[in-house]
Structure formats: structure tokens, C-alpha cells
Write an enzyme that holds these catalytic residues in place. Structure first.
Site, PDB file in Angstrom:
ATOM      1  N   HIS A  17       0.831  -1.207   0.000  1.00 56.25           N
ATOM      2  CA  HIS A  17       0.000   0.000   0.000  1.00 56.25           C
ATOM      3  C   HIS A  17       0.869   1.262   0.000  1.00 56.25           C
ATOM      4  O   HIS A  17       0.575   2.230  -0.694  1.00 56.25           O
ATOM      5  CB  HIS A  17      -0.891   0.035   1.261  1.00 56.25           C
ATOM      6  CG  HIS A  17      -1.948  -1.021   1.328  1.00 56.25           C
ATOM      7  ND1 HIS A  17      -2.089  -1.868   2.412  1.00 56.25           N
ATOM      8  CD2 HIS A  17      -2.940  -1.365   0.461  1.00 56.25           C
ATOM      9  CE1 HIS A  17      -3.119  -2.671   2.211  1.00 56.25           C
ATOM     10  NE2 HIS A  17      -3.649  -2.407   1.039  1.00 56.25           N
ATOM     11  N   LYS A  41     -15.689  -7.653   4.319  1.00 55.70           N
ATOM     12  CA  LYS A  41     -14.588  -8.547   4.682  1.00 55.70           C
ATOM     13  C   LYS A  41     -14.623  -8.649   6.187  1.00 55.70           C
ATOM     14  O   LYS A  41     -15.089  -7.724   6.858  1.00 55.70           O
ATOM     15  CB  LYS A  41     -13.236  -7.900   4.333  1.00 55.70           C
ATOM     16  CG  LYS A  41     -12.862  -7.847   2.890  1.00 55.70           C
ATOM     17  CD  LYS A  41     -11.485  -7.232   2.750  1.00 55.70           C
ATOM     18  CE  LYS A  41     -11.017  -7.265   1.310  1.00 55.70           C
ATOM     19  NZ  LYS A  41      -9.698  -6.649   1.149  1.00 55.70           N
ATOM     20  N   ARG A  90      -1.376  -6.030  -8.617  1.00 59.61           N
ATOM     21  CA  ARG A  90      -0.249  -6.930  -8.345  1.00 59.61           C
ATOM     22  C   ARG A  90      -0.147  -7.963  -9.441  1.00 59.61           C
ATOM     23  O   ARG A  90       0.753  -7.972 -10.240  1.00 59.61           O
ATOM     24  CB  ARG A  90      -0.455  -7.630  -6.986  1.00 59.61           C
ATOM     25  CG  ARG A  90      -0.251  -6.736  -5.801  1.00 59.61           C
ATOM     26  CD  ARG A  90      -0.934  -7.267  -4.575  1.00 59.61           C
ATOM     27  NE  ARG A  90      -2.383  -7.206  -4.732  1.00 59.61           N
ATOM     28  CZ  ARG A  90      -3.245  -7.483  -3.785  1.00 59.61           C
ATOM     29  NH1 ARG A  90      -2.818  -7.904  -2.614  1.00 59.61           N
ATOM     30  NH2 ARG A  90      -4.526  -7.367  -3.985  1.00 59.61           N
ATOM     31  N   SER A 128      -2.762  -7.707   2.746  1.00 61.13           N
ATOM     32  CA  SER A 128      -3.029  -7.613   4.183  1.00 61.13           C
ATOM     33  C   SER A 128      -3.346  -9.005   4.741  1.00 61.13           C
ATOM     34  O   SER A 128      -2.926  -9.346   5.851  1.00 61.13           O
ATOM     35  CB  SER A 128      -4.214  -6.683   4.444  1.00 61.13           C
ATOM     36  OG  SER A 128      -3.936  -5.400   3.964  1.00 61.13           O
TER      37      SER A 128
HETATM   38  P1  ADP Z   1      -9.823  -3.562  -0.802  1.00 61.83           P
HETATM   39  O1  ADP Z   1     -10.671  -4.260   0.223  1.00 61.83           O
HETATM   40  O2  ADP Z   1     -10.449  -2.326  -1.358  1.00 61.83           O
HETATM   41  O3  ADP Z   1      -9.267  -4.453  -1.870  1.00 61.83           O
HETATM   42  P2  ADP Z   1      -7.113  -3.483   0.220  1.00 61.83           P
HETATM   43  O4  ADP Z   1      -6.580  -2.735   1.400  1.00 61.83           O
HETATM   44  O5  ADP Z   1      -6.982  -4.953   0.216  1.00 61.83           O
HETATM   45  O6  ADP Z   1      -8.607  -3.002   0.071  1.00 61.83           O
HETATM   46  O7  ADP Z   1      -6.416  -2.936  -1.108  1.00 61.83           O
HETATM   47  C1  ADP Z   1      -6.539  -1.583  -1.491  1.00 61.83           C
HETATM   48  C2  ADP Z   1      -5.865  -1.412  -2.838  1.00 61.83           C
HETATM   49  O8  ADP Z   1      -4.473  -1.634  -2.696  1.00 61.83           O
HETATM   50  C3  ADP Z   1      -6.341  -2.374  -3.921  1.00 61.83           C
HETATM   51  O9  ADP Z   1      -6.340  -1.719  -5.167  1.00 61.83           O
HETATM   52  C4  ADP Z   1      -5.302  -3.474  -3.913  1.00 61.83           C
HETATM   53  O10 ADP Z   1      -5.178  -4.102  -5.175  1.00 61.83           O
HETATM   54  C5  ADP Z   1      -4.065  -2.631  -3.599  1.00 61.83           C
HETATM   55  N1  ADP Z   1      -3.028  -3.447  -2.967  1.00 61.83           N
HETATM   56  C6  ADP Z   1      -3.116  -4.276  -1.922  1.00 61.83           C
HETATM   57  N2  ADP Z   1      -1.917  -4.879  -1.665  1.00 61.83           N
HETATM   58  C7  ADP Z   1      -1.054  -4.397  -2.602  1.00 61.83           C
HETATM   59  C8  ADP Z   1       0.320  -4.646  -2.923  1.00 61.83           C
HETATM   60  N3  ADP Z   1       1.057  -5.533  -2.271  1.00 61.83           N
HETATM   61  N4  ADP Z   1       0.850  -3.962  -3.962  1.00 61.83           N
HETATM   62  C9  ADP Z   1       0.091  -3.107  -4.676  1.00 61.83           C
HETATM   63  N5  ADP Z   1      -1.194  -2.842  -4.443  1.00 61.83           N
HETATM   64  C10 ADP Z   1      -1.771  -3.479  -3.424  1.00 61.83           C
END
Ligand code: ADP
Length: 175
Positions: A17, A41, A90, A128
Site C-alpha cells: 500500500h 470482509k 499486483r 493484508s
Molecule cells: P480492498 O478491500 O479495497 O481491496 P485493500 O486494502 O486490500 O482493500 O487494497 C486496497 C488497494 O491496494 C487495492 O487496489 C489493492 O489491489 C491494492 N493493494 C493491496 N496490496 C497491494 C500490494 N502488495 N501492492 C500493490 N497494491 C496493493
């Protein structure tokens, strides 16, 4: 001035992030990271905890602020004057969901565009959920989350473990 939002669950914020927020902060005048209040979630951390961990993780980026929101992401974008929604990509499997979300958001708010940024190679398999799974079994998170998030995960699982232990003990006393 172009403002973008970067919405997500951030449960908890990871180095992936931070990578995306850093890239977006370099592209747009202002970036508002939106911590979604109630994603569909199961969450480990409260909104306040997720908000404060993200704030600490991104504190060195001058043009970034972190806010929580509920309701539609497009309404959050409008409320902060953003015209861009940033998301991270990713692996190929992220694309389908992001594409679907981007088109849905465009239907809801035609003036907004979604910009997907590719993650750094070292964060390709980081999420996460993976960080939480590793933390749960006491694995090394050094490359995955900032130090304060590592500490928070450790503390959270320690407390949850203690709670689970006390339940087991109560059950065994009753038996
Ligand atoms: P959501 O529930 O909206 O998917 P997340 O916190 O899981 O929330 O992810 C928010 C954004 O960050 C999404 O676009 C996800 O693809 C991106 N994201 C999560 N992990 C990574 C990572 N390791 N590298 C790049 N982008 C990421």
C-alpha cells in the site's frame, strides 16, 4: 490542482500500500487515502486502528492525508474534490476485479477516472491477508509491513490468543 483518492480496507496497511501511495503522491498534487469503514470482509482492526496505522505509515508524504469513509467510494471522491481513483495492481487476477469496479464507479460518476498503478516487484505477492496469516503463526514480517504495524499485529494476536486460551480454560474447568 488534481486530487486523487486511494481507497481500500487497509486491514492493516502494508508496504505494498505504501508503494502505491508513494507512486500516486508523485503523480498527483494531492492524495487522500480513504480507509473504508465497513468493507465486506472480516476485519482484524477497527476503523480507528486502521486509520492511525495508515497515517503513521504515510506520514513522510507531504501531499497525502488519510481519512476514513463510509458509503460509496465515488461520493467520498466527490466530497474531497477528487477526479481520480487510484488502485493497485499486483497480479493478473487483480485486474478483473479492478476493471469491474472501475466501470461500475464510472457508471455511478462519469466524471471520475480510475488509475491503476503496478506494484513494485517485491510486493507482488503481498496482501493484508497474507501479512495477517503470517503474523498469526508468529512468522517474520520484516519485508511486508512497517515496524509499527508489525508491533500492532503482534499485540493483536497476542491478545486474541490470550482470549482463546481463557475460553479453552473456562471450557476445561466446566468439564
Ligand atoms: P480492498 O478491500 O479495497 O481491496 P485493500 O486494502 O486490500 O482493500 O487494497 C486496497 C488497494 O491496494 C487495492 O487496489 C489493492 O489491489 C491494492 N493493494 C493491496 N496490496 C497491494 C500490494 N502488495 N501492492 C500493490 N497494491 C496493493
Amino acid at each position: 490542482m488534481t486530487t486523487a483518492i486511494y481507497p481500500g480496507s487497509f486491514d492493516p496497511v502494508t508496504n505494498g500500500h505504501v508503494d502505491i501511495a508513494t507512486r500516486a503522491a508523485a503523480l498527483f498534487d494531492q492524495l487522500v487515502v480513504g480507509v473504508y469503514d465497513r468493507p465486506q470482509k472480516t476485519l482484524l482492526f477497527s476503523t480507528e486502528e486502521r486509520l492511525s496505522m495508515a497515517r503513521v505509515a504515510l506520514q513522510d508524504l507531504d501531499n497525502v492525508e488519510v481519512k476514513s469513509y463510509n458509503g460509496l467510494t465515488v461520493n467520498f471522491a466527490r466530497s474531497v474534490g477528487a477526479r481520480v481513483i487510484v488502485r493497485g495492481l499486483r497480479v493478473l487476477s487483480d485486474f478483473e476485479l479492478e476493471f469491474q469496479m472501475a466501470l461500475t464507479n464510472r457508471k455511478l460518476a462519469a466524471e471520475l477516472d480510475t488509475v491503476c498503478l503496478m506494484t513494485g516487484q517485491e510486493h507482488t505477492f503481498l496482501s493484508s491477508s497474507i501479512a495477517k496469516e503470517i503474523a498469526m503463526v508468529g512468522g517474520c514480517l520484516d519485508e511486508m509491513v512497517p515496524p509499527h504495524v508489525r508491533a500492532a499485529l503482534k499485540e493483536k494476536f497476542h491478545r486474541l490468543g490470550a482470549q482463546a486460551d481463557s475460553k479453552v480454560r473456562i471450557v476445561s474447568i466446566r468439564e
